[in-house]
Each structure stands twice: as C-alpha cells, then as structure tokens.
Motif scaffolding. Structure first.
Motif, mmCIF file in Angstrom:
data_model
loop_
_atom_site.group_PDB
_atom_site.id
_atom_site.type_symbol
_atom_site.label_atom_id
_atom_site.label_comp_id
_atom_site.label_asym_id
_atom_site.label_seq_id
_atom_site.Cartn_x
_atom_site.Cartn_y
_atom_site.Cartn_z
ATOM 1 N N UNK A 53 0.861 -1.183 0.000
ATOM 2 C CA UNK A 53 0.000 0.000 0.000
ATOM 3 C C UNK A 53 0.897 1.232 0.000
ATOM 4 N N UNK A 54 0.625 2.192 -0.881
ATOM 5 C CA UNK A 54 1.471 3.379 -1.005
ATOM 6 C C UNK A 54 1.405 4.216 0.268
ATOM 7 N N UNK A 55 2.550 4.373 0.902
ATOM 8 C CA UNK A 55 2.701 5.189 2.106
ATOM 9 C C UNK A 55 3.903 6.111 1.901
ATOM 10 N N UNK A 56 4.131 7.012 2.827
ATOM 11 C CA UNK A 56 5.322 7.848 2.756
ATOM 12 C C UNK A 56 6.541 6.928 2.747
ATOM 13 N N UNK A 60 6.625 3.506 -5.888
ATOM 14 C CA UNK A 60 5.432 3.032 -6.577
ATOM 15 C C UNK A 60 5.587 3.180 -8.089
ATOM 16 N N UNK A 61 5.154 2.157 -8.797
ATOM 17 C CA UNK A 61 5.087 2.215 -10.253
ATOM 18 C C UNK A 61 3.617 2.324 -10.606
ATOM 19 N N UNK A 62 3.305 3.322 -11.434
ATOM 20 C CA UNK A 62 1.918 3.503 -11.859
ATOM 21 C C UNK A 62 1.864 3.697 -13.366
ATOM 22 N N UNK A 73 9.024 7.731 -5.744
ATOM 23 C CA UNK A 73 8.973 7.482 -4.312
ATOM 24 C C UNK A 73 8.194 8.621 -3.681
ATOM 25 N N UNK A 74 7.205 8.286 -2.853
ATOM 26 C CA UNK A 74 6.374 9.290 -2.187
ATOM 27 C C UNK A 74 7.073 9.749 -0.915
ATOM 28 N N UNK A 124 6.654 -0.921 -3.734
ATOM 29 C CA UNK A 124 7.723 -1.508 -2.929
ATOM 30 C C UNK A 124 7.697 -0.830 -1.580
ATOM 31 N N UNK A 125 7.637 -1.623 -0.551
ATOM 32 C CA UNK A 125 7.552 -1.117 0.810
ATOM 33 C C UNK A 125 8.723 -0.195 1.127
#
Length: 131
Positions: A53-56, A60-62, A73-74, A124-125
């Motif tokens: 799940x996308x977190x700080x 992420x690949x979208x 990377x967020x 990716x976590x």
C-alpha cells in the motif's frame, strides 16, 4: 469514477494532517485535497497496513491513462527531488497516490487543471527501499 478505498498508517496520519492544515494558506487546493483523502482513509496501526500500500517512503510504479509507466517514491515536501523521482505528498500526484494498492486506479487533477487517471502497478515497501 468513485474513489477507491485507501489506507494510511497511524504513525503518518497526524503529521500529514498537520502538513495539510499548515499548507491551506499557500497551497489551498492540494492541501484541501489531502485533507479530504485523510478524512476518507482508513487509519491503521503501521503493522496492519499492507506493505504493498502506497505510504510515505514507498516506491510506486503507476500507469497513466496514455499507457506510460512511471516509478516514483512518495516523500514529505522537504525530501522531494524530481531528478531522483521523489514526489511530495503535497502535490496533486502525491495526494492521488497515497494509500493505494496495486490494481487500484484514481482520477486526479493536475495543477494546470487537466484531469488524469492513474493505475497502481507495483508498490515496494518503504522498509525494502531503505527510506
């Protein structure tokens, strides 16, 4: 399109809320959108939020509506660096990504007023990336 369910770590929720509140005067639209996303998010203890799940700190690949894939990377605003593909959570795309998981899609509005859609391909976590 209705908005998908999203999940936010309890550890990040207060900081994200404070960040959005502080930005209301200078960046109202994005701050208001982040507050709305936080309001509808399920807030869970960190160990109950899936690592995909996308977190700080997540990478992420979208896929965009045009079929292009991007990997970012967020991060929090002070860590943002477009050359390193580090996207601030206090940007329209950053708000859109927060809390999503692979297979989920969301509509979002860019700063230029254009509407877009993205679909999460892979997350990716943050712990796996060392962020």
């Amino acid at each position: 399109m209705s908005k998908p369910s999203i999940y936010v770590r309890e550890a990040d929720y207060a900081r994200l809320n404070d960040l959005a509140q502080a930005a209301l005067d200078r960046n109202f639209e994005v701050a208001d959108e982040l507050l709305g996303e936080l309001e509808r998010a399920s807030v869970l203890p960190s160990d109950q939020v899936s690592t995909d799940t996308v977190q700080i700190g997540s990478t992420v690949t979208y896929e965009t509506e045009s079929g292009q894939t991007r990997t970012v990377t967020l991060v929090y605003p002070g860590e943002a660096d477009i050359e390193q593909a580090k996207v601030s959570v206090l940007t329209p795309i950053g708000v859109a990504l927060l809390g999503l998981a692979p297979g989920q899609a969301i509509d979002w509005r860019a700063r230029d007023g254009q509407n877009h859609q993205l679909k999460i391909v892979e997350v990716k976590d943050h712990a796996a990336t060392g962020a």
